[in-house]
Design a protein around this motif. Structure first.
Motif, mmCIF file in Angstrom:
data_model
loop_
_atom_site.group_PDB
_atom_site.id
_atom_site.type_symbol
_atom_site.label_atom_id
_atom_site.label_comp_id
_atom_site.label_asym_id
_atom_site.label_seq_id
_atom_site.Cartn_x
_atom_site.Cartn_y
_atom_site.Cartn_z
ATOM 1 N N TYR A 293 0.844 -1.062 -0.055
ATOM 2 C CA TYR A 293 0.129 -0.004 0.003
ATOM 3 C C TYR A 293 0.734 1.234 0.037
ATOM 4 O O TYR A 293 0.679 2.290 -1.009
ATOM 5 N N CYS B 105 2.573 1.860 -3.392
ATOM 6 C CA CYS B 105 1.548 2.299 -4.200
ATOM 7 C C CYS B 105 1.346 3.887 -3.900
ATOM 8 O O CYS B 105 1.122 4.509 -5.160
ATOM 9 N N VAL B 106 1.026 4.145 -2.812
ATOM 10 C CA VAL B 106 0.713 5.620 -2.437
ATOM 11 C C VAL B 106 1.950 6.510 -3.132
ATOM 12 O O VAL B 106 1.657 7.476 -3.736
ATOM 13 N N GLY C 220 -0.053 6.657 -6.352
ATOM 14 C CA GLY C 220 -0.900 7.671 -5.917
ATOM 15 C C GLY C 220 -0.361 9.044 -6.074
ATOM 16 O O GLY C 220 -1.233 10.102 -6.471
ATOM 17 N N SER D 20 -5.075 2.559 -2.292
ATOM 18 C CA SER D 20 -4.256 3.907 -2.330
ATOM 19 C C SER D 20 -5.207 4.871 -3.059
ATOM 20 O O SER D 20 -5.355 6.100 -2.599
ATOM 21 N N GLY E 285 0.737 12.443 1.137
ATOM 22 C CA GLY E 285 0.526 10.909 1.147
ATOM 23 C C GLY E 285 1.049 10.343 2.363
ATOM 24 O O GLY E 285 0.875 8.911 2.622
ATOM 25 N N SER F 76 -0.858 7.710 4.859
ATOM 26 C CA SER F 76 -0.252 6.470 5.280
ATOM 27 C C SER F 76 -0.074 6.308 6.642
ATOM 28 O O SER F 76 -0.402 5.163 6.988
#
Length: 453
Positions: free
Chosen positions: A48, A51-52, A56, A223, A255, A259
């Motif tokens: 995750y 991916c962010v 993202g 994300s 971001g 997270s």
């Protein structure tokens, strides 16, 4: 009314907190924990975060570029940069997506307010069957969910009508720190429970043997959902950025905050769940059915502490819902304000009333009136499906192509370097990402959710 002088956020902190508030919502506190629980915990979190950072943030920056360049609502922003081409329709898609999500998101947000009340008066104490029945009875009631939907939309409207700096920014500076404080309090209480270390290990000791394409694509989809990509929020907020705002740096900060909140949400829930022997893969019912039972069992010997933790948790959940609802509401409000040339107050009230009406039908479709269905789906589920599984991935996909291939390269570079004041060391990497990596990733998510991949 004309909009000759466009409002701006008053400070760099306001930019970060307001835009982070858009991203930090139920996607972090509700959806992320159950997604992590269903997909292996630590390994899901690692994917995750990757991916962010890798996908993202480039998508977020793409919306920032469009919004700040055009200095207009999402629809007009795309229209300005599209120069009469069909790409302008992507902006209208973003506004429509944000409007529809506002309508049914307000229903779930209203549930959070009901659970604050229920925690306050002690209605959530009882055996698991009682808690399950409580949620089913409440969510299918004809009046209570509608009442709370109106309340949360009214609170949102009161903030929106005060404007960008005195309303959205001021509220974000109050709500976001409060959200963090509540989150940290509950995390500490959860991690001090007996056998909490099992939940902590679940979150921080990855088992790479369980990685599948479902885990990867689930993290990728989460994300995008969590960062509010393609909802019109990021583009609209970016139109209030000053020329001195560093777009890449702001996206990175947001971001990171997003997270951190997601991980803290996991630390808040999983240690408590493991402490009482409840599996972490409860799914969407986690916060309204499973967690009340977790609190009841975990703090059975300290009922007062359990009462306070339950109250704080649903207060936290309501704040998270409100920060996202403010940004969603602003997308449609800015559109009406600028396109219809009416006052911000009138635009906000119109959006509130229309969303309240649609939200009422969405709420009633969940049980009070079973006939409110289309294609065999309750209106609530239909709106969730259309926006989450169709409009969001399509909007994100088209936005990446628009910024990567259609918007002139010099315009994109000018925005990323603040007119040459910044070095723009990552410009080539950003352009490659939005041209190739992000569209392919979004396409994979889209195909996977329909079983094509």
């Amino acid at each position: 009314m004309p909009t000759s002088e466009r409002a701006n956020f008053g400070s760099r902190l306001g930019v970060i907190l307001a835009t982070a508030g858009s991203a930090v919502g139920l996607g972090n506190v509700w959806r992320f924990p159950y997604m992590a629980g269903q997909n292996g915990g630590a390994v899901f979190i690692l994917i995750y975060i990757a991916c962010v950072l890798l996908l993202g943030i480039p998508c977020m920056v793409s919306e920032f570029v469009i919004g700040r360049r055009a200095q207009a609502n999402t629809a007009r922003a795309y229209r300005k940069l599209a120069n009469g081409s069909p790409w302008a329709l992507v902006g209208y898609l973003g506004v429509l997506t944000g409007f529809l999500i506002t309508s049914y998101y307000a229903v779930v947000s209203g549930w959070c307010l009901q659970y604050i009340y229920a925690s306050l008066v002690g209605q959530l104490h009882g055996d698991p069957q009682y808690v399950t029945h409580y949620f089913q009875s409440f969510s299918t009631d004809a009046f209570k969910p509608v009442f709370w939907t109106f309340v949360i939309l009214a609170l949102t409207c009161l903030i929106i009508v005060k404007g960008v700096e005195k309303g959205i920014e001021r509220a974000s500076k109050l709500l976001m720190p409060t959200l963090f404080i509540l989150l940290l309090i509950i995390v500490v209480a959860s991690c001090l429970l007996p056998d909490a270390e099992q939940g902590i290990a679940f979150l921080f000791k990855p088992d790479f043997s369980i990685i599948t394409k479902d885990v990867f694509l689930g993290a990728l989809g989460q994300s995008f959902y969590s960062l509010s990509i393609a909802m019109g929020c990021l583009c609209t907020y970016a139109s209030y950025f000053s020329r001195q705002t560093n777009l890449m740096q702001s996206a990175l900060h947001i971001g990171i905050i997003d997270s951190i909140v997601a991980i803290l949400a996991g630390l808040m829930i999983f240690p408590a769940a493991f402490s009482v022997g409840i599996t972490p893969d409860a799914g969407p019912s986690l916060i309204f059915i499973t967690l009340p039972n977790v609190f009841n069992q975990a703090f059975a010997s300290m009922p007062v502490v359990g009462y306070v933790i339950s109250l704080l948790f649903y207060g936290l959940l309501s704040l998270a819902a409100l920060t996202s609802l403010i940004s969603l509401h602003e997308v449609s409000t800015a559109f009406l304000h600028e396109e219809w040339r009416i006052s911000r107050r009138s635009a906000a009230i119109i959006i509130t009333l229309v969303c309240a009406c649609i939200g009422t039908f969405c709420s009633l479709s969940l049980g009070a009136y079973d006939g409110l269905t289309i294609f065999g789906m309750p209106l609530f589920d239909l709106f969730d499906f259309i926006t989450g599984q169709l409009m969001l991935p399509i909007g994100g996909f088209l936005t990446c192509l628009f910024v990567g291939w259609y918007v002139p390269r010099h315009i994109v570079k000018d925005e990323l370097t603040n007119g040459g004041e910044l070095k723009g060391r990552f410009f080539a990497l950003f352009l490659f990402s939005v041209r190739y990596v992000c569209p392919i990733a979004i396409l994979l998510i889209f195909l996977h959710q329909f079983g094509i991949l």
